[in-house]
Design a protein around this motif. Structure first.
Motif, PDB file in Angstrom:
ATOM      1  N   GLY A 199       0.825  -1.190   0.000  1.00 24.90           N
ATOM      2  CA  GLY A 199       0.000   0.000   0.000  1.00 24.90           C
ATOM      3  C   GLY A 199       0.865   1.248   0.000  1.00 24.90           C
ATOM      4  O   GLY A 199       1.983   1.243   0.528  1.00 24.90           O
ATOM      5  N   ALA A 244      -3.776   2.771   0.349  1.00 19.77           N
ATOM      6  CA  ALA A 244      -3.864   1.582   1.202  1.00 19.77           C
ATOM      7  C   ALA A 244      -2.706   1.547   2.186  1.00 19.77           C
ATOM      8  O   ALA A 244      -1.610   2.037   1.914  1.00 19.77           O
ATOM      9  CB  ALA A 244      -3.868   0.316   0.364  1.00 19.77           C
ATOM     10  N   VAL A 298      -3.902  -4.023   3.192  1.00 22.09           N
ATOM     11  CA  VAL A 298      -4.432  -3.788   1.851  1.00 22.09           C
ATOM     12  C   VAL A 298      -5.289  -4.928   1.292  1.00 22.09           C
ATOM     13  O   VAL A 298      -6.293  -4.657   0.620  1.00 22.09           O
ATOM     14  CB  VAL A 298      -3.275  -3.416   0.882  1.00 22.09           C
ATOM     15  N   HIS A 354      -8.638  -3.053   0.574  1.00 18.85           N
ATOM     16  CA  HIS A 354      -8.691  -2.716  -0.852  1.00 18.85           C
ATOM     17  C   HIS A 354      -8.713  -3.990  -1.690  1.00 18.85           C
ATOM     18  O   HIS A 354      -7.940  -4.167  -2.624  1.00 18.85           O
ATOM     19  CB  HIS A 354      -7.485  -1.854  -1.238  1.00 18.85           C
TER      20      HIS A 354
END
Length: 273
Positions: free
Chosen positions: A214, A243, A247, A251
């Motif tokens: 991230g 992120a 992550v 995400h």
């Protein structure tokens, strides 16, 4: 005996043709991969296991090395070619699994790997800031306050995640249980006991490899990925904007997109019509 793997709990999500095997981060469990499987929209079957002292797996029996024992457990699930994914400490386990069974790893994705030895190979002072940040967590653990240690460790690494008081009690209890083994990870991630970072140590990993982090992660992860990228023969490095360390959970859709890009380089023969 330490050479016999401890049994671990595993589960699968999805029914797609492409087979994934995933290893979660410290203080988490196999269920944290559910969001990534959903983001891959039916294309995969994702199998994940709970590391020892995590989730529904038994506590580590204390024999051998903690990373070794999880590698052994993971290898019992690696029976046919898969796309292998690991996050944080789980990424260091996945890396070791790939080194031992490269013929069964179609692609390798290391998300925020905490293989700090790779950063220190580039800069001997790379760990200084993290050592300072770690001190309150270690002090709490040494004082016998496992709940406080888990809370502090979670705060260090779970940027953007719910605050400790907002977590469900079973989640806090699971993290408190698992926090005890974090120091047992140190030898494997700080000292590179198997010489993976030595010249040629990773030359057998010729499969397409993705190093993912991230943009808001700790600086040392950036250094780890740079160090690994120099040593892995067929690798790409990528960043997910906005992120942090978590992550693959925060995400998952972006991670799924990165995986699809990687997999274009290694199609799965079983999924072709």
């Amino acid at each position: 005996m330490a050479d016999l793997p401890q049994p671990v709990f595993s589960r699968s999500f999805g029914t797609g043709a492409r087979q994934l095997l995933a290893v979660h981060c410290s203080l988490a469990h196999s269920g944290t991969w559910r969001g990534l499987e959903a983001a891959l929209e039916g294309d995969v079957t994702l199998t994940a296991f709970d590391m020892l002292t995590h989730g529904r797996s038994p506590d580590w029996d204390g024999l051998g090395d903690f990373q070794d024992r999880n590698v052994q457990a993971g290898l019992t699930l690696l029976e046919k070619p898969v796309d292998l994914i690991g996050h944080s400490f789980g990424a260091t386990v996945a890396l070791r699994m790939a080194v031992q069974r490269p013929n069964l790893v179609r692609s390798l994705t290391l998300i925020e790997p905490v293989f700090f030895a790779a950063a220190m190979a580039e800069d001997p002072n790379a760990l200084q800031d993290l050592e300072v940040e770690n001190r309150p967590f270690l002090d709490a653990l040494e004082a016998g306050d496992a709940a406080l240690a888990a809370r502090l460790f979670n705060r260090m690494w779970s940027s953007g995640a719910p605050r400790w008081p907002d977590l469900p009690e079973p989640t806090r209890a699971a993290m408190t249980r698992a926090i005890q083994i974090v120091p047992a990870c140190d030898q494997a991630i700080l000292t590179d006991p198997l010489g993976l970072l030595a010249p040629g140590g990773l030359k057998g990993l010729t499969m397409p490899t993705l190093l993912l982090r991230g943009s808001e992660t700790k600086q040392i992860i950036t250094s780890v990925n740079k160090g690994l990228c120099k040593r892995l023969p067929n690798t790409m490095s990528s960043v997910i904007e906005g992120a942090g360390h978590m992550v693959p959970i925060s995400h998952s859709t972006d991670v799924a997109d990165k995986l699809r890009e990687l997999w274009k380089t290694c199609p799965d023969p079983s999924s072709s019509s």
